[in-house]
Design an enzyme around this catalytic site. Sequence first.
Site, mmCIF file in Angstrom:
data_model
loop_
_atom_site.group_PDB
_atom_site.id
_atom_site.type_symbol
_atom_site.label_atom_id
_atom_site.label_comp_id
_atom_site.label_asym_id
_atom_site.label_seq_id
_atom_site.Cartn_x
_atom_site.Cartn_y
_atom_site.Cartn_z
ATOM 1 N N ASP A 165 0.766 -1.282 -0.209
ATOM 2 C CA ASP A 165 -0.076 -0.066 -0.112
ATOM 3 C C ASP A 165 0.782 1.157 0.003
ATOM 4 O O ASP A 165 0.409 2.154 0.787
ATOM 5 C CB ASP A 165 -1.125 0.027 1.160
ATOM 6 C CG ASP A 165 -2.070 -1.421 1.409
ATOM 7 O OD1 ASP A 165 -2.136 -1.755 0.263
ATOM 8 O OD2 ASP A 165 -2.028 -1.523 2.517
ATOM 9 N N GLY B 121 -3.879 -4.998 -4.027
ATOM 10 C CA GLY B 121 -5.203 -4.127 -4.564
ATOM 11 C C GLY B 121 -4.490 -2.884 -4.884
ATOM 12 O O GLY B 121 -3.741 -2.028 -4.406
ATOM 13 N N HIS B 122 -4.526 -2.630 -6.480
ATOM 14 C CA HIS B 122 -3.734 -1.388 -6.825
ATOM 15 C C HIS B 122 -4.882 -0.550 -7.721
ATOM 16 O O HIS B 122 -5.667 -1.092 -8.644
ATOM 17 C CB HIS B 122 -2.874 -2.095 -8.051
ATOM 18 C CG HIS B 122 -1.842 -2.929 -7.328
ATOM 19 N ND1 HIS B 122 -0.724 -3.679 -8.026
ATOM 20 C CD2 HIS B 122 -1.367 -2.943 -6.155
ATOM 21 C CE1 HIS B 122 0.029 -4.122 -7.133
ATOM 22 N NE2 HIS B 122 -0.380 -3.841 -5.958
ATOM 23 N N THR B 123 -4.902 0.620 -7.305
ATOM 24 C CA THR B 123 -6.000 1.439 -7.788
ATOM 25 C C THR B 123 -5.268 2.403 -9.021
ATOM 26 O O THR B 123 -4.325 3.076 -8.726
ATOM 27 C CB THR B 123 -6.373 2.263 -6.637
ATOM 28 O OG1 THR B 123 -6.736 1.512 -5.578
ATOM 29 C CG2 THR B 123 -7.468 3.449 -7.088
ATOM 30 N N GLN C 41 2.281 -6.151 -3.083
ATOM 31 C CA GLN C 41 2.909 -6.274 -1.314
ATOM 32 C C GLN C 41 4.067 -5.488 -1.239
ATOM 33 O O GLN C 41 4.329 -4.408 -1.815
ATOM 34 C CB GLN C 41 2.998 -7.785 -0.613
ATOM 35 C CG GLN C 41 1.770 -8.439 -0.543
ATOM 36 C CD GLN C 41 1.090 -9.114 -1.982
ATOM 37 O OE1 GLN C 41 1.962 -9.833 -2.717
ATOM 38 N NE2 GLN C 41 0.010 -9.074 -2.457
ATOM 39 N N THR D 135 -9.857 -5.505 1.146
ATOM 40 C CA THR D 135 -10.485 -5.957 2.411
ATOM 41 C C THR D 135 -11.400 -4.927 2.958
ATOM 42 O O THR D 135 -12.161 -4.809 3.896
ATOM 43 C CB THR D 135 -9.628 -6.595 3.369
ATOM 44 O OG1 THR D 135 -8.804 -5.722 3.851
ATOM 45 C CG2 THR D 135 -8.949 -8.017 2.790
ATOM 46 N N SER E 177 6.059 11.712 -5.700
ATOM 47 C CA SER E 177 4.841 12.112 -6.163
ATOM 48 C C SER E 177 4.262 12.805 -5.098
ATOM 49 O O SER E 177 4.154 12.635 -4.126
ATOM 50 C CB SER E 177 4.219 10.435 -6.358
ATOM 51 O OG SER E 177 2.861 10.505 -6.197
HETATM 52 P P1 IMO Z 1 -0.809 -4.389 -2.099
HETATM 53 O O1 IMO Z 1 -0.112 -5.043 -3.472
HETATM 54 C C1 IMO Z 1 -0.977 -4.701 2.060
HETATM 55 C C2 IMO Z 1 -1.005 -8.455 4.274
HETATM 56 C C3 IMO Z 1 -1.904 -8.657 4.834
HETATM 57 C C4 IMO Z 1 -1.433 -9.715 6.145
HETATM 58 C C5 IMO Z 1 -0.183 -10.318 5.250
HETATM 59 C C6 IMO Z 1 -0.402 -11.874 4.613
HETATM 60 O O2 IMO Z 1 -2.012 -3.877 -2.337
HETATM 61 O O3 IMO Z 1 0.260 -3.804 -1.579
HETATM 62 P P2 IMO Z 1 -1.815 -12.584 2.705
HETATM 63 O O4 IMO Z 1 -3.518 -12.481 2.342
HETATM 64 O O5 IMO Z 1 -0.991 -12.175 1.574
HETATM 65 O O6 IMO Z 1 -1.650 -14.238 3.151
HETATM 66 O O7 IMO Z 1 -1.722 -11.852 3.918
HETATM 67 O O8 IMO Z 1 0.170 -9.705 4.193
HETATM 68 N N1 IMO Z 1 -0.894 -7.975 2.568
HETATM 69 C C7 IMO Z 1 -1.083 -6.933 2.338
HETATM 70 N N2 IMO Z 1 -0.892 -5.738 2.855
HETATM 71 N N3 IMO Z 1 -1.128 -4.381 0.828
HETATM 72 C C8 IMO Z 1 -1.007 -5.595 0.102
HETATM 73 O O9 IMO Z 1 -1.064 -5.692 -1.184
HETATM 74 C C9 IMO Z 1 -1.306 -6.953 0.718
HETATM 75 N N4 IMO Z 1 -1.312 -8.095 0.548
HETATM 76 C C10 IMO Z 1 -1.238 -8.852 1.603
HETATM 77 O O10 IMO Z 1 -2.820 -7.780 5.376
HETATM 78 O O11 IMO Z 1 -0.941 -8.934 6.944
HETATM 79 MG MG MG Z 2 -3.081 -3.436 -0.460
#
Ligand code: IMO
Ligand code: MG
Length: 430
Positions: free
Chosen positions: A13, A40-42, A224, A301, A413
């Site tokens: 994020d 989650g990519h906006t 992530q 989520t 940015s």
């Molecule tokens: P983007 O790409 C933030 C976190 C979950 C949890 C841990 C494990 O949008 O940055 P999982 O479902 O992967 O087994 O969860 O990783 N998590 C993320 N946190 N952004 C994400 O993706 C995440 N994908 C997984 O909250 O702590």
């Molecule tokens: Mg995310």
Amino acid sequence: MADVAVIGAQWGDEGNGKIVDWLSARADVVVRFQGGHNAGHTLVIDGAVYKLSLLPSGVVRGGKLSVIGSGVVVDPFALIAEIARVESQGVKVTPDNLAVAENATLILPLHQELDQMRETSNSGVRIGTTKRGIGPAYEDRAGRRALRVVDLLKPEELPAKVENILVHHNALRRGFGLAEADAGALVAALREIAPKVAPFAKPVWRVLDEARKAGKRILFEGAQGVLLDVDHGTYPYVTSSNTVAGHAATGSGLGPRAVGYVLGIVKAYTTRVGEGPFPTELTDAIGERLGERGHEFGVVTGRKRRCGWFDAALVRQSLKVAGVDGIALTKLDVLDGFEELKVGVGYRIDGEVYDYLPAGVGLGAGIEPVYETMEGWSGSTARARSWAELPAEAVKYVRRLEELIETPVALVSTSPEREDVILMKDPFQD
Ligand code: IMO
Ligand code: MG
């Protein structure tokens, strides 16, 4: 012309949507190499908002090839639903602009159920996952019983493959008090979705090799962040894949020289969703203010993100283990109007001072951040496109972060709009 990998350098994020879109506009091929629909990519393009989870960001731009590499875990039902969702927004997704690795692992409904069950049960460590089945699917890949995309191409072999994975899963399910999974129903569901996924299945390593030979620009899009990396993150509070740039090679099927430049996305403060240590977390009014100003709610989520000061010690560590060449600093404007700002530079743990986060620290108890305090700024950084447009204290803040993390700022940015960027170094330009 170097190929570029873009990865998050904190706990996900980092606000990478805009940066990835800006880079993908200039790439020919965009490749996802790890994770799944936990991301989650906006993207905001000409006023339209696209929320992508599994599809590479290139998909919403015409004339790009999007690739889901073998390192990704693919929920075939989620894939088809996401394709339908973006198509309802007028985006065309065809085998001409999307390729999915034949050897990518499938997430099955039973993986999601297991993830949900573990997260809601009262025993065991709660990770705070996205409950998408990511972890259980990677477990099965390592356990050599996973179904893969290629298995959807051979419907006659599905019953035996499903029987095999159910030997393991039904034993687990019995142990956890869940009803056994029904082989017939799973085979039927997979046979139904298979013809929709099959046209996209490709030997992706070869598609990418050809793209490279043809001189195409490739962008590797991480999901992530480094602190969620299964090796280098805050284990066990991590995701189940390697999120570092080195995995762009493995997770796509190109050699170790696949990536020329690694851009790390870094947010000007810190957030985390889910459980796990977070030394600079603020549970007070300042944390609330960061969350409100930064709109810190999960795309996948909807969970409220935990917020805190920038942690330079942790970011420096991330950038080193991930091999980041330069950073994109995002959401600086969220810090506008703070009288003073703190930056974490180390930790006091059981009386010892560290300038990095040692492996194995627990849930925050006993970790005390060491801070440097900086002057805030009253002016606005929003929409600035040059250093001259930033308040002097904001320039100082960015320059100090750069020193502490030992990595240059390639760009800053200053709003969600594409043009609002202070550009120092173009990652695609050697
Ligand atoms: P983007 O790409 C933030 C976190 C979950 C949890 C841990 C494990 O949008 O940055 P999982 O479902 O992967 O087994 O969860 O990783 N998590 C993320 N946190 N952004 C994400 O993706 C995440 N994908 C997984 O909250 O702590
Ligand atoms: Mg995310």
